[in-house]
Scaffold this motif. Structure first.
Motif, PDB file in Angstrom:
ATOM      1  N   SER A 171      40.902  41.683  36.952  1.00  0.00           N
ATOM      2  CA  SER A 171      40.906  40.821  38.143  1.00  0.00           C
ATOM      3  C   SER A 171      40.941  41.643  39.421  1.00  0.00           C
ATOM      4  O   SER A 171      40.302  41.307  40.413  1.00  0.00           O
ATOM      5  CB  SER A 171      42.090  39.850  38.095  1.00  0.00           C
ATOM      6  OG  SER A 171      43.318  40.536  38.284  1.00  0.00           O
ATOM      7  N   TRP A 172      41.682  42.773  39.396  1.00  0.00           N
ATOM      8  CA  TRP A 172      41.730  43.643  40.582  1.00  0.00           C
ATOM      9  C   TRP A 172      40.365  44.266  40.857  1.00  0.00           C
ATOM     10  O   TRP A 172      39.963  44.406  42.013  1.00  0.00           O
ATOM     11  CB  TRP A 172      42.777  44.741  40.382  1.00  0.00           C
ATOM     12  CG  TRP A 172      44.164  44.203  40.233  1.00  0.00           C
ATOM     13  CD1 TRP A 172      44.655  43.024  40.736  1.00  0.00           C
ATOM     14  CD2 TRP A 172      45.245  44.802  39.501  1.00  0.00           C
ATOM     15  NE1 TRP A 172      45.964  42.852  40.366  1.00  0.00           N
ATOM     16  CE2 TRP A 172      46.366  43.927  39.616  1.00  0.00           C
ATOM     17  CE3 TRP A 172      45.387  45.981  38.778  1.00  0.00           C
ATOM     18  CZ2 TRP A 172      47.589  44.211  39.023  1.00  0.00           C
ATOM     19  CZ3 TRP A 172      46.612  46.265  38.185  1.00  0.00           C
ATOM     20  CH2 TRP A 172      47.695  45.387  38.313  1.00  0.00           C
ATOM     21  N   LEU A 173      39.664  44.635  39.793  1.00  0.00           N
ATOM     22  CA  LEU A 173      38.320  45.196  39.958  1.00  0.00           C
ATOM     23  C   LEU A 173      37.379  44.163  40.566  1.00  0.00           C
ATOM     24  O   LEU A 173      36.540  44.495  41.421  1.00  0.00           O
ATOM     25  CB  LEU A 173      37.779  45.683  38.612  1.00  0.00           C
ATOM     26  CG  LEU A 173      38.468  46.920  38.015  1.00  0.00           C
ATOM     27  CD1 LEU A 173      37.965  47.190  36.608  1.00  0.00           C
ATOM     28  CD2 LEU A 173      38.233  48.138  38.908  1.00  0.00           C
ATOM     29  N   LEU A 174      37.509  42.917  40.129  1.00  0.00           N
ATOM     30  CA  LEU A 174      36.682  41.849  40.698  1.00  0.00           C
ATOM     31  C   LEU A 174      36.988  41.646  42.182  1.00  0.00           C
ATOM     32  O   LEU A 174      36.079  41.502  42.999  1.00  0.00           O
ATOM     33  CB  LEU A 174      36.909  40.539  39.933  1.00  0.00           C
ATOM     34  CG  LEU A 174      36.253  40.403  38.562  1.00  0.00           C
ATOM     35  CD1 LEU A 174      36.666  39.090  37.913  1.00  0.00           C
ATOM     36  CD2 LEU A 174      34.736  40.468  38.687  1.00  0.00           C
ATOM     37  N   ILE A 175      38.276  41.627  42.522  1.00  0.00           N
ATOM     38  CA  ILE A 175      38.678  41.451  43.919  1.00  0.00           C
ATOM     39  C   ILE A 175      38.126  42.598  44.772  1.00  0.00           C
ATOM     40  O   ILE A 175      37.593  42.374  45.862  1.00  0.00           O
ATOM     41  CB  ILE A 175      40.213  41.394  44.040  1.00  0.00           C
ATOM     42  CG1 ILE A 175      40.760  40.126  43.372  1.00  0.00           C
ATOM     43  CG2 ILE A 175      40.648  41.421  45.505  1.00  0.00           C
ATOM     44  CD1 ILE A 175      42.268  40.093  43.243  1.00  0.00           C
ATOM     45  N   ALA A 176      38.232  43.826  44.256  1.00  0.00           N
ATOM     46  CA  ALA A 176      37.778  44.998  45.006  1.00  0.00           C
ATOM     47  C   ALA A 176      36.270  45.020  45.190  1.00  0.00           C
ATOM     48  O   ALA A 176      35.762  45.673  46.116  1.00  0.00           O
ATOM     49  CB  ALA A 176      38.233  46.274  44.293  1.00  0.00           C
ATOM     50  N   ASN A 177      35.546  44.295  44.324  1.00  0.00           N
ATOM     51  CA  ASN A 177      34.081  44.286  44.409  1.00  0.00           C
ATOM     52  C   ASN A 177      33.516  42.982  44.974  1.00  0.00           C
ATOM     53  O   ASN A 177      32.346  42.659  44.764  1.00  0.00           O
ATOM     54  CB  ASN A 177      33.482  44.552  43.020  1.00  0.00           C
ATOM     55  CG  ASN A 177      33.627  46.010  42.607  1.00  0.00           C
ATOM     56  OD1 ASN A 177      32.856  46.864  43.033  1.00  0.00           O
ATOM     57  ND2 ASN A 177      34.643  46.305  41.801  1.00  0.00           N
ATOM     58  N   GLY A 178      34.377  42.238  45.683  1.00  0.00           N
ATOM     59  CA  GLY A 178      33.890  41.075  46.413  1.00  0.00           C
ATOM     60  C   GLY A 178      33.870  39.769  45.649  1.00  0.00           C
ATOM     61  O   GLY A 178      33.234  38.804  46.090  1.00  0.00           O
ATOM     62  N   PHE A 179      34.544  39.697  44.488  1.00  0.00           N
ATOM     63  CA  PHE A 179      34.585  38.464  43.699  1.00  0.00           C
ATOM     64  C   PHE A 179      36.013  37.929  43.637  1.00  0.00           C
ATOM     65  O   PHE A 179      36.521  37.593  42.566  1.00  0.00           O
ATOM     66  CB  PHE A 179      34.058  38.714  42.285  1.00  0.00           C
ATOM     67  CG  PHE A 179      32.623  39.167  42.238  1.00  0.00           C
ATOM     68  CD1 PHE A 179      31.592  38.240  42.264  1.00  0.00           C
ATOM     69  CD2 PHE A 179      32.314  40.512  42.192  1.00  0.00           C
ATOM     70  CE1 PHE A 179      30.266  38.650  42.216  1.00  0.00           C
ATOM     71  CE2 PHE A 179      30.995  40.943  42.155  1.00  0.00           C
ATOM     72  CZ  PHE A 179      29.962  40.011  42.170  1.00  0.00           C
ATOM     73  N   GLY A 180      36.661  37.842  44.793  1.00  0.00           N
ATOM     74  CA  GLY A 180      38.086  37.541  44.883  1.00  0.00           C
ATOM     75  C   GLY A 180      38.551  36.331  44.115  1.00  0.00           C
ATOM     76  O   GLY A 180      39.406  36.424  43.231  1.00  0.00           O
ATOM     77  N   ILE A 181      37.977  35.158  44.397  1.00  0.00           N
ATOM     78  CA  ILE A 181      38.460  33.923  43.781  1.00  0.00           C
ATOM     79  C   ILE A 181      38.100  33.860  42.293  1.00  0.00           C
ATOM     80  O   ILE A 181      38.795  33.221  41.507  1.00  0.00           O
ATOM     81  CB  ILE A 181      37.917  32.696  44.543  1.00  0.00           C
ATOM     82  CG1 ILE A 181      38.307  32.798  46.025  1.00  0.00           C
ATOM     83  CG2 ILE A 181      38.465  31.399  43.964  1.00  0.00           C
ATOM     84  CD1 ILE A 181      37.813  31.656  46.877  1.00  0.00           C
ATOM     85  N   TYR A 182      37.042  34.558  41.906  1.00  0.00           N
ATOM     86  CA  TYR A 182      36.669  34.596  40.487  1.00  0.00           C
ATOM     87  C   TYR A 182      37.721  35.312  39.640  1.00  0.00           C
ATOM     88  O   TYR A 182      37.729  35.185  38.415  1.00  0.00           O
ATOM     89  CB  TYR A 182      35.321  35.297  40.309  1.00  0.00           C
ATOM     90  CG  TYR A 182      34.133  34.422  40.619  1.00  0.00           C
ATOM     91  CD1 TYR A 182      33.624  33.536  39.671  1.00  0.00           C
ATOM     92  CD2 TYR A 182      33.509  34.478  41.861  1.00  0.00           C
ATOM     93  CE1 TYR A 182      32.520  32.734  39.947  1.00  0.00           C
ATOM     94  CE2 TYR A 182      32.416  33.686  42.157  1.00  0.00           C
ATOM     95  CZ  TYR A 182      31.922  32.812  41.195  1.00  0.00           C
ATOM     96  OH  TYR A 182      30.842  32.013  41.491  1.00  0.00           O
ATOM     97  N   SER A 183      38.593  36.082  40.286  1.00  0.00           N
ATOM     98  CA  SER A 183      39.626  36.811  39.538  1.00  0.00           C
ATOM     99  C   SER A 183      40.576  35.862  38.816  1.00  0.00           C
ATOM    100  O   SER A 183      41.174  36.218  37.802  1.00  0.00           O
ATOM    101  CB  SER A 183      40.408  37.731  40.483  1.00  0.00           C
ATOM    102  OG  SER A 183      41.082  36.987  41.477  1.00  0.00           O
ATOM    103  N   ILE A 184      40.738  34.642  39.351  1.00  0.00           N
ATOM    104  CA  ILE A 184      41.579  33.636  38.681  1.00  0.00           C
ATOM    105  C   ILE A 184      40.987  33.301  37.319  1.00  0.00           C
ATOM    106  O   ILE A 184      41.677  33.264  36.293  1.00  0.00           O
ATOM    107  CB  ILE A 184      41.695  32.361  39.540  1.00  0.00           C
ATOM    108  CG1 ILE A 184      42.309  32.687  40.903  1.00  0.00           C
ATOM    109  CG2 ILE A 184      42.513  31.291  38.821  1.00  0.00           C
ATOM    110  CD1 ILE A 184      42.258  31.539  41.896  1.00  0.00           C
TER     111      ILE A 184
END
Length: 430
Positions: A171-184
């Protein structure tokens, strides 16, 4: 007997580590959220997370009720009479209905609620994906609860820890790559993979149960299950009102940015409160054992020591948090703008410290093996929810923080002190 003790010890160890990881991952998540999400995105992140928390209302505490009755069938020789199969079939039917209702009701009404502000284009797909994955995860609950009840709690807690770590990092990798809400959705996806893996690993035991004889006799515990489930459902409903209503109320009355700031602040403070809870939990099995053996004087000493230690740790963490906040505010560090105002934080800090004291009282009360806290929780959480709605409209985040803290200080804390004093008076010989 030794095997049972080792299973319990293993379960406790992994449960504590899970709690510690939950706290650490929560703190690290705050770093990634503040660094890579803007205020608007962060608001929707916490809003979606809060709405998904309504799952506890739909699930209704049925897992806890099931675990009580599943545990009666630890001996594999009892599987073949078909009673456990019948109970599992009943649970499967219940969870299939709950999963379908959750998907239908929450996806539609949640969408309508979130779209009230007219902002679209970036939260819709993550929202529907997260709701769908949550509904799918509900389908695994009867199997996971069954396996935990039949002596695999320690191993399953281990799997939960491993997948929690993998899910958080992903989820942190997703947030760092611009997919913040998808981390949920990412964390939910890994929880489903985990449950699938657990069912595959223990498939032979599940096959024995599912292939057992058909049970013709009526199982009277169904009526008991329904009564317990209904009580737990009301308790879960009140819990949502007391702890998950913050963000939706702020979003409804104000905007996503204000909701995001409150969500981030609340996450940071509850992470600190989680440290105290994790420390307390390490001594809970010992307290239960001492109370069961009626060694009350030693139980009281152990409870006082762990309560004092955990409270001091929480207090130190709260002071450090406040100092860091003030330093960042004084130096105009950008992260400080992601949190709510200082007055609200100060009120919430008092509330979190009071909540820590309540947690100390909780483990002492529950160690007596009696559920004496249901009325306290129900009344206080519903009052908190009502006050949050009323005060949030007129006094913004300060009103919400005041509502939460005042109910704990004026009602919850004194009430639980009275309950514990009564228990000691009735059981401890002076």
């Amino acid at each position: 007997m030794n095997n049972i003790i080792s299973i319990i010890d293993k379960a406790v160890i992994f449960s504590v580590i899970n709690k510690v990881w939950s706290v650490l991952s929560g703190i690290l998540s705050i770093y990634f959220l503040t660094k890579y999400l803007n205020d608007n995105e962060m608001g929707y992140y916490y809003l979606i997370s809060s709405i998904l928390g309504i799952q506890i209302i739909f699930e209704g505490g049925f897992s806890s009720a099931l675990m009580t009755y599943y545990s009666k069938y630890r001996d594999i020789s009892l599987y073949k009479n078909g009673e456990l199969k019948k109970l599992l079939k009943y649970a499967k039917k219940w969870y299939i209905n709950i999963s379908a209702l959750f998907l239908l009701i929450v996806s539609v009404f949640g969408y309508l609620f979130i779209s009230l502000k007219g902002i679209t284009g970036f939260w819709e797909y993550p929202w529907f994906l997260s709701v769908t994955l949550t509904s799918l995860s509900i389908l695994f609950l009867p199997y996971i609860t069954l396996l935990e009840s039949l002596g695999h709690l320690g191993s399953i807690q281990g799997y939960k820890l491993n997948f929690a770590i993998i899910g958080s990092i992903s989820s942190w990798l997703l947030i760092a790559n611009g997919f913040g809400i998808y981390s949920i959705a990412c964390i939910l996806l890994f929880s489903i993979f985990r449950d699938m893996l657990i069912c595959i690993i223990y498939r032979n035991k599940l096959k024995i149960i599912l292939n057992s004889n058909h049970c013709e006799k009526k199982i009277f515990i169904f009526s008991e299950l329904k009564v317990m489930k209904n009580k737990l459902a009301i308790s879960n409903l009140s819990m949502y009102f007391g702890f998950n209503l913050f963000i939706p109320v702020i979003y409804y009355y104000y905007d996503s940015e204000t909701a995001g700031k409150m969500g981030l602040t609340w996450s940071a403070l509850t992470a600190i409160q989680g440290i105290g809870a994790a420390i307390l939990y390490t001594k809970y099995p010992l307290l239960v054992e001492l109370v069961h053996k009626k060694i009350y004087s030693q139980a009281k000493k152990e409870w006082f020591k762990i309560s004092l230690f955990s409270t001091i740790i929480v207090l130190i963490c709260l002071i450090v948090f406040n100092i860091i906040y003030l330093i960042m505010k004084f130096n105009n560090i950008y992260i400080i703008e992601k949190f709510t105002n200082l007055t609200t934080i100060f009120i919430l800090i008092i509330g979190i410290l009071a909540l820590q004291l309540i947690n100390c009282l909780n483990i002492a009360i529950r160690s007596f093996g009696k559920e004496l806290l249901m009325n306290v929780n129900l009344i206080c959480n519903f009052i908190t929810g009502l006050m949050i709605i009323l005060m949030g409209k007129n006094y913004s985040v300060i009103g919400i923080a005041t509502a939460f803290t005042s109910v704990i200080l004026i009602i919850s804390l004194p009430w639980e002190i009275i309950i514990l004093k009564k228990l000691w008076r009735e059981n401890v010989k002076v």
